[in-house]
Scaffold this motif. Structure first.
Motif, mmCIF file in Angstrom:
data_model
loop_
_atom_site.group_PDB
_atom_site.id
_atom_site.type_symbol
_atom_site.label_atom_id
_atom_site.label_comp_id
_atom_site.label_asym_id
_atom_site.label_seq_id
_atom_site.Cartn_x
_atom_site.Cartn_y
_atom_site.Cartn_z
ATOM 1 N N TYR A 276 5.387 0.335 -13.459
ATOM 2 C CA TYR A 276 4.929 1.617 -13.995
ATOM 3 C C TYR A 276 4.944 2.688 -12.916
ATOM 4 O O TYR A 276 5.555 3.755 -13.071
ATOM 5 N N PHE A 277 4.285 2.419 -11.798
ATOM 6 C CA PHE A 277 4.224 3.405 -10.727
ATOM 7 C C PHE A 277 5.576 3.566 -10.034
ATOM 8 O O PHE A 277 5.957 4.674 -9.636
ATOM 9 N N ALA A 278 6.304 2.481 -9.877
ATOM 10 C CA ALA A 278 7.598 2.545 -9.196
ATOM 11 C C ALA A 278 8.577 3.443 -9.941
ATOM 12 O O ALA A 278 9.430 4.092 -9.331
ATOM 13 N N LYS A 279 8.476 3.494 -11.263
ATOM 14 C CA LYS A 279 9.330 4.381 -12.044
ATOM 15 C C LYS A 279 8.812 5.813 -12.047
ATOM 16 O O LYS A 279 9.596 6.761 -12.074
ATOM 17 N N LEU A 280 7.498 5.988 -12.009
ATOM 18 C CA LEU A 280 6.930 7.331 -12.090
ATOM 19 C C LEU A 280 7.030 8.100 -10.772
ATOM 20 O O LEU A 280 7.188 9.326 -10.771
ATOM 21 N N PHE A 281 6.906 7.390 -9.653
ATOM 22 C CA PHE A 281 6.950 8.065 -8.350
ATOM 23 C C PHE A 281 8.380 8.096 -7.819
ATOM 24 O O PHE A 281 9.145 7.145 -7.980
ATOM 25 N N ASP A 282 8.718 9.202 -7.153
ATOM 26 C CA ASP A 282 10.065 9.386 -6.621
ATOM 27 C C ASP A 282 10.328 8.561 -5.373
ATOM 28 O O ASP A 282 11.485 8.328 -5.017
ATOM 29 N N GLY A 283 9.247 8.174 -4.673
ATOM 30 C CA GLY A 283 9.442 7.424 -3.442
ATOM 31 C C GLY A 283 8.139 7.163 -2.737
ATOM 32 O O GLY A 283 7.049 7.352 -3.292
ATOM 33 N N LEU A 284 8.252 6.748 -1.479
ATOM 34 C CA LEU A 284 7.109 6.290 -0.701
ATOM 35 C C LEU A 284 7.117 6.955 0.674
ATOM 36 O O LEU A 284 8.173 7.310 1.201
ATOM 37 N N ARG A 285 5.901 7.087 1.265
ATOM 38 C CA ARG A 285 5.798 7.659 2.618
ATOM 39 C C ARG A 285 5.249 6.642 3.593
ATOM 40 O O ARG A 285 4.223 6.010 3.333
ATOM 41 N N HIS A 286 5.939 6.498 4.724
ATOM 42 C CA HIS A 286 5.527 5.607 5.812
ATOM 43 C C HIS A 286 4.713 6.389 6.835
ATOM 44 O O HIS A 286 5.113 7.476 7.261
ATOM 45 N N ASP A 287 3.567 5.815 7.268
ATOM 46 C CA ASP A 287 2.760 6.506 8.277
ATOM 47 C C ASP A 287 2.144 5.556 9.302
ATOM 48 O O ASP A 287 1.328 5.975 10.108
ATOM 49 N N SER A 288 2.495 4.276 9.265
ATOM 50 C CA SER A 288 2.035 3.352 10.301
ATOM 51 C C SER A 288 2.833 2.064 10.220
ATOM 52 O O SER A 288 3.403 1.725 9.186
ATOM 53 N N GLY A 289 2.844 1.330 11.348
ATOM 54 C CA GLY A 289 3.574 0.073 11.404
ATOM 55 C C GLY A 289 5.059 0.280 11.691
ATOM 56 O O GLY A 289 5.540 1.405 11.825
#
Length: 398
Positions: A276-289
């Motif tokens: 559900y969320f993977a289709k609704l959101f355009d992408g992801l943000r990396h901020d650690s690791g």
């Protein structure tokens, strides 16, 4: 007498407005507590800045949004009319901020309604940085900053002109440096230079005032504090990430579709980031690791859900420099879209040692909240009992 450091309430990051709008609409009565945290000891004591900081905070709290600034905010399609009406009446309340010292340590605490308290962060960090670096400022320092900026532009230009950019996978670079900037006028110079000399790669800035002034795109979605607040907003702790993401979806209905992944670590995030969320959101943000390992996990997760990762955006924003930007682009080009939000390396690279300070949400509605970062040094010092409970709930090893 010097003018105040902050002269416009637009001189902050876009995500302060986008988060504030969501808070106003969904949990306006929430109470937040924030603390200034210095991750590394500075070269000079920050405590000596107290009096100047107090004066800057007084000036900040006298500011109001102008009619032109409000009109600009209304022009952004995801900013809603009632929120701008609220901002027309808005000003920061000085009584919510307390500044003190403990030896050489500067202490700053904010406590008040989140619709007030959360808006101080970027202003405070920008003020502390500029006050600190005034002692170092001068023609030689500025010349070194321009030399370094020119070298970065040359590196990026050589990569673009040399055929390094793959068709269908543009190299996208943004300024995320307001909170760590050397000075307001220096950030302006850096952003204007990049916009002029790298127009095909430079996509905008997180700073709303600069975006408005230079005709650029303001960039940003959410920060950790938005996700963390849901740890104390009455939902089951195990469900706080899903509740935060769902609230964002309901507020923005397809706009601002980049989700932040490291509030309790990437593995725990992906458990909640279902189809559900993977289709609704355009992408992801990396901020650690490790950003390479993070990107591999993101791509594998999309593939496991039968989603083509080549249509999704991976945004990298953790301690980037030009070399790391190009290395990450090369590594992921052809496999996913990428974008890079660069902070200190753009706004405070003049041959001096940058400060490592943050202003973080520590409690919401009287309860502790926490971030379990994929970088151990970014895990915030909070109530150890709550931290242990959070680790247990999300199966995050100590």
């Amino acid at each position: 007498m010097r003018p105040p450091i902050i002269v416009s309430l637009l001189d902050t990051d876009l995500y302060k407005f986008t988060m504030l709008q969501a808070v106003l609409h969904h949990f306006p009565a929430a109470h937040g507590e924030y603390a200034l945290i210095c991750r590394k000891a500075p070269t000079r004591p920050l405590a000596r800045l107290r009096d100047a900081l107090e004066a800057e905070l007084d000036a900040l709290c006298r500011l109001r949004f102008s009619a032109d600034e409000l009109a600009y905010l209304r022009s952004l399609r995801y900013i809603k009319p009632d929120f701008v009406d609220y901002l027309e009446l808005f000003h920061l309340q000085r009584r919510f901020v307390r500044v003190s010292t403990d030896g050489d340590t500067l202490k700053l605490e904010i406590a008040g309604p989140m619709i007030q308290a959360m808006f101080f962060e970027i202003f405070v960090l920008a003020i502390v940085n500029e006050l600190y670096f005034r002692e170092d400022d001068g023609p030689e320092v500025r010349a070194e900053g321009r030399r370094r900026l020119s070298h970065k532009v040359s590196q990026l230009r050589a990569f673009i002109d040399g055929g390094g950019v793959e068709d269908g996978y543009p190299l996208l670079l943004s300024d995320f440096g307001t909170r760590r900037r050397f000075a307001r006028d220096w950030q302006h110079e850096v952003v204007a230079t990049l916009a002029h000399q790298l127009p095909e790669a430079f996509r905008g800035t997180s700073n709303v005032a600069l975006a408005r002034e230079l005709g650029l795109t303001p960039i940003g979605t959410m920060a950790h504090e938005f996700m963390q607040a849901f740890q104390a907003l009455g939902v089951r702790l195990r469900d706080f990430q899903k509740a935060a993401l769902e609230t964002w979806v309901q507020e923005y209905r397809g706009d601002l579709g980049i989700a932040l992944t490291d509030v309790v670590g990437m593995d725990a995030f992906l458990t909640d980031f279902d189809l559900y969320f993977a289709k609704l959101f355009d992408g992801l943000r990396h901020d650690s690791g490790d950003p390479f390992a993070w990107g591999e996990k993101a791509i594998a997760h999309y593939q496991s859900l039968k989603i083509d990762p080549r249509g999704k955006m991976l945004v990298f924003s953790d301690a980037l420099d030009t070399g790391k930007v190009l290395a990450l682009y090369r590594y992921f080009a052809g496999r996913a879209q990428t974008s890079f939000g660069v902070g200190t390396h753009l706004s405070n690279d003049l041959g001096l040692t940058p400060l490592s300070i943050v202003l973080k949400l520590t409690r919401c509605n009287g309860q502790p909240v926490a971030k379990l970062s994929d970088s151990p040094g970014k895990t915030l010092p909070v109530d150890p009992t709550f931290l242990a409970y959070l680790r247990q709930v999300f199966a995050v090893p100590a």
